[in-house]
Design a protein around this motif. Structure first.
Motif, PDB file in Angstrom:
ATOM      1  N   MET A   1      11.584   2.998   1.607  1.00 24.49           N
ATOM      2  CA  MET A   1      11.789   3.080   3.045  1.00 24.49           C
ATOM      3  C   MET A   1      11.091   1.920   3.758  1.00 24.49           C
ATOM      4  N   ALA A   2       9.869   1.623   3.325  1.00 25.81           N
ATOM      5  CA  ALA A   2       9.110   0.537   3.955  1.00 25.81           C
ATOM      6  C   ALA A   2       9.815  -0.801   3.754  1.00 25.81           C
TER       7      ALA A   2
ATOM      8  N   PRO B   1       5.529  10.636   5.589  1.00 30.47           N
ATOM      9  CA  PRO B   1       6.175  11.119   6.806  1.00 30.47           C
ATOM     10  C   PRO B   1       6.862  12.466   6.596  1.00 30.47           C
ATOM     11  N   ILE B   2       7.073  13.162   7.686  1.00 25.57           N
ATOM     12  CA  ILE B   2       7.867  14.390   7.645  1.00 25.57           C
ATOM     13  C   ILE B   2       9.132  14.103   8.453  1.00 25.57           C
ATOM     14  N   MET B   3      10.267  14.118   7.777  1.00 23.31           N
ATOM     15  CA  MET B   3      11.520  13.763   8.437  1.00 23.31           C
ATOM     16  C   MET B   3      12.625  14.718   8.006  1.00 23.31           C
TER      17      MET B   3
ATOM     18  N   THR C   1       0.815  -1.218   0.000  1.00 21.18           N
ATOM     19  CA  THR C   1       0.000   0.000   0.000  1.00 21.18           C
ATOM     20  C   THR C   1       0.849   1.269   0.000  1.00 21.18           C
ATOM     21  N   LYS C   2       2.162   1.118  -0.018  1.00 23.55           N
ATOM     22  CA  LYS C   2       3.010   2.310   0.045  1.00 23.55           C
ATOM     23  C   LYS C   2       3.062   3.018  -1.306  1.00 23.55           C
TER      24      LYS C   2
ATOM     25  N   SER D   1       1.291   9.240   9.319  1.00 24.63           N
ATOM     26  CA  SER D   1      -0.091   8.885   8.977  1.00 24.63           C
ATOM     27  C   SER D   1      -0.380   7.461   9.456  1.00 24.63           C
ATOM     28  N   GLY D   2      -0.867   6.588   8.573  1.00 24.49           N
ATOM     29  CA  GLY D   2      -1.186   5.231   9.028  1.00 24.49           C
ATOM     30  C   GLY D   2      -0.012   4.268   8.927  1.00 24.49           C
ATOM     31  N   ASP D   3       1.186   4.771   8.688  1.00 25.08           N
ATOM     32  CA  ASP D   3       2.322   3.879   8.431  1.00 25.08           C
ATOM     33  C   ASP D   3       3.369   3.863   9.537  1.00 25.08           C
ATOM     34  N   GLY D   4       3.048   4.462  10.664  1.00 25.54           N
ATOM     35  CA  GLY D   4       4.042   4.638  11.720  1.00 25.54           C
ATOM     36  C   GLY D   4       4.649   3.345  12.231  1.00 25.54           C
TER      37      GLY D   4
END
Lengths: 390, 260
Positions: A65-66, A336-338, A56-57, A354-357
């Motif tokens: 990253m995932a 994400p904000i990184m 889903t990424k 969001s929903g991926d933490g």
């Protein structure tokens, strides 16, 4: 806190991201202090499902990253004393229309080109995965690299391990101000006193916007509510994590995969199901903006139940024993904000997942640790910069 | 609906009448706890709990054949058997018994009421089931008609008014089951406490206490007393478990139905 405390690094937030960041910082020998306003996993990390979802990424850096993150889970599972219920079970994304099927096929091609293992399955193939599928299920995309974990145990396990390696965890301590002089972070003022530190990581999830204000930076994170139903525990019936294509539609704003009904669209309804190690089945979920209200609502409970039966008719007799809602730190583009902040040295952002933490926690922790200690990262995180929004 | 709620006066009346002919069950269950072994125990379909496992059982005395299986299986020992077929005067009451003392047919024992108070002596007619510690036996007593309906149990101890006896204290259970829904023992809670949680909500995440079917409504007062008692936390910091709908198990099909 009578004495003035000090720490090489202060991590604001004791959720999955903060705990993972502290864990990797401690591994490198850094002196770390986690400052948590409530308790470990008290926010989104303690009120979500355990999906470690790759298919889903968003294509590109997000997926990359995932994929790196998922590689870290087996290591972490081995390294932590605590059992985190990591299960490389694979994931099924179900399509209920030919249009969705077409989109999943096209997406599978692109995901494969990025190096992810994805297989398109027909409705007949699905018999091997589940007792019975809804009549309108046309097929699925299957990703064997999708997995699941217990998000609470992951967070607690990482924090505990960090603590063993020397990290200090302050609970019930609220950050009230961050002192910046000469363009550098100097001090974190909290409800219990001040902490001298030249490096501060903001991993405050939905609270990040508030933290950003303290250094006059707008971190555009807002709470997005996800509601989940929990069934009574039962024997293992779900071999994989399961989602409906609409889940991806509402997550990544893909028009072809959006729910068609107005009510479902309003709730941001997308089907998810996973069976946890304890045997309960978690059924989701919604994506709603309701401020900081984390109550569950009758409309959503009703819609989730109806949706679940639609995809998996055999589940209709299962007893729902409770429901819960979590507030995800939503960023405007769902990514994400990184990274660092211009003009404030020593301030690092790790939020907005969001929903991926949960899925991205290990890699985020690792990369932020690199950024804090070495000033550079082994993966390019510039696509996640705060300044992409400007 | 099959039958009527088992403890209503109507049903008790019906059972009392039926007991003239043959043994019949009398169910004194009015606690809304998640429990239904009685339903499975009854081969005749006389007892129905139904999909809502917290509902008190429905009972149809007309279908009961007095086999006594439900009385042996009820974890709350809330079911007894009544038999008036022997004629006027003496009624036979069969009650479940799980204590250590041995009861022998032919001897006398004290019949006790719902609160464990002695009602009077009765002759032991029969003891069925294995006579072992922890096992459930069914003890049949013959008692006078006037208080037969009050009998809920039998005491194997010689009552103190007769011969004072040193009561041996049973070994205290150190590691009891604190949360029955999720089967969390007090030792796991203590372990979680080692992580220094700040609220009951956090303890729930740490130990799974209160994450089950009752969402903590049954265990939280005990939990709070235990933790405060052992100085593990301040009472004020404890808070309460959040309870989210549904407050009782509800099937998905009902939740997803048009009537919500």
């Amino acid at each position: 806190m009578d004495d003035v405390l000090s720490s090489e690094v202060v991590v604001i937030g004791g959720g999955a991201i903060g705990a993972a960041t502290a864990y990797y910082l401690c591994k490198e020998g850094a002196e770390v202090m986690i400052v948590e306003a409530e308790d470990l996993a008290a926010g989104a990390s303690g009120a979500c499902d355990g999906f470690l979802s790759l298919q889903t990424k968003q294509l590109g850096s997000h997926l990359e990253m995932a994929m790196e993150s998922i590689k870290l889970f087996p290591e972490i599972a081995k390294d932590l004393e605590a059992e985190i219920e990591y299960n490389p079970c694979g994931g099924l994304m179900l399509a209920t229309t030919q249009e969705q099927m077409k989109e999943l096929r096209a997406r599978a091609k692109k995901l494969k080109a990025s190096g992810l293992e994805v297989e398109v399955l027909s409705a007949a193939d699905l018999k091997n995965y589940m007792p019975e599928m809804g009549k309108n299920v046309k097929g699925a995309s299957y990703c064997p690299q999708d997995a699941q974990v217990n998000p609470i145990k992951l967070t607690l396990g990482l924090a505990q391990k960090a603590q063993e390696m020397g990290a200090t965890i302050l609970k019930g301590v609220k950050v009230e101000n961050i002192v910046v002089t000469n363009n550098r972070v100097r001090e974190v003022n909290t409800s219990e006193g001040s902490i001298h530190s030249r490096r501060v990581v903001c991993a405050a999830g939905t609270g990040s916007n508030q933290i950003g204000k303290m250094i006059i930076v707008d971190i555009p994170v807002m709470p997005q509510r996800g509601q989940i139903l929990v069934t009574a525990a039962r024997e293992p019936v779900l071999k994989t994590i399961v989602y409906g294509a609409e889940y991806l539609g509402t997550k990544a704003s893909i028009d072809e995969l959006m729910p068609k009904e107005e009510e479902a669209l309003k709730l941001g309804l997308g089907f998810t199901a996973e069976q946890t190690a304890s045997g309960n089945i978690l059924l989701g979920s919604t994506r709603e903006f309701a401020g900081f209200d984390n109550q569950t609502t009758p409309e959503a409970i009703n819609a989730i139940a109806k949706n679940a039966i639609n995809y998996m008719p055999w589940i209709k007799d299962a007893d729902v024993i409770r429901s819960f809602a979590g507030l995800r730190p939503y960023s405007p583009d769902g990514l994400p904000i990184m990274g660092t902040v211009k003009g404030v040295r020593g301030f690092y952002i790790a939020t907005g997942h969001s929903g991926d933490g949960i899925c991205l926690a290990p890699i985020t922790g690792k990369l932020i640790s690199e950024l804090v200690l070495d000033g550079e990262t082994s993966l390019d995180i510039s696509p996640f910069s705060l300044y992409r929004f400007k | 609906m099959k039958g009527k709620p088992a403890f209503t006066p109507e049903v008790i009346e019906e059972a009392w009448e039926r007991a003239k002919e043959a043994p019949v069950a009398l169910i004194d269950c009015r606690e809304e706890i998640p429990c239904n072994p009685c339903e499975d125990a009854c081969a005749k379909g006389a007892i129905t709990v139904g999909p809502n496992i917290c509902a008190p059982p429905m009972f149809d005395p007309g279908k009961c054949n007095g086999c006594g299986k439900c009385a042996l299986l009820c974890p709350g020992m809330a079911i007894i058997l009544l038999d008036r077929s022997g004629g006027v005067g003496a009624v036979r009451v069969s009650v479940p018994y799980e204590m250590r003392e041995t009861l022998t047919a032919g001897e006398e024992a004290w019949a006790v009421d719902n609160e464990g108070k002695a009602l009077g002596r009765g002759k032991i007619i029969k003891v069925s089931g294995k006579d072992e510690v922890g096992g459930t036996r069914l003890v049949t007593l013959e008692v006078p008609q006037d208080w037969a309906l009050k009998v809920k149990g039998v005491s194997g101890r010689k009552l103190l008014i007769e011969v004072p006896e040193e009561v041996e204290e049973a070994p205290r259970q150190q590691d009891f089951l604190l949360c029955r829904c999720e089967e969390v023992r007090v030792s796991s809670v203590r372990e979680a406490v080692g992580l220094r949680f700040r609220s009951l909500g956090a303890l729930r995440r740490y130990s799974r206490v209160g994450l089950g079917i009752c969402q903590g409504r049954f265990c939280q007062s005990m939990l709070r007393d235990k933790l405060v008692g052992e100085s593990m936390m301040e009472h004020a910091a404890a808070g309460i478990f959040k309870v989210r709908p549904p407050v009782r198990p509800v099937s998905l099909s009902r939740l997803g139905g048009e009537n919500g």
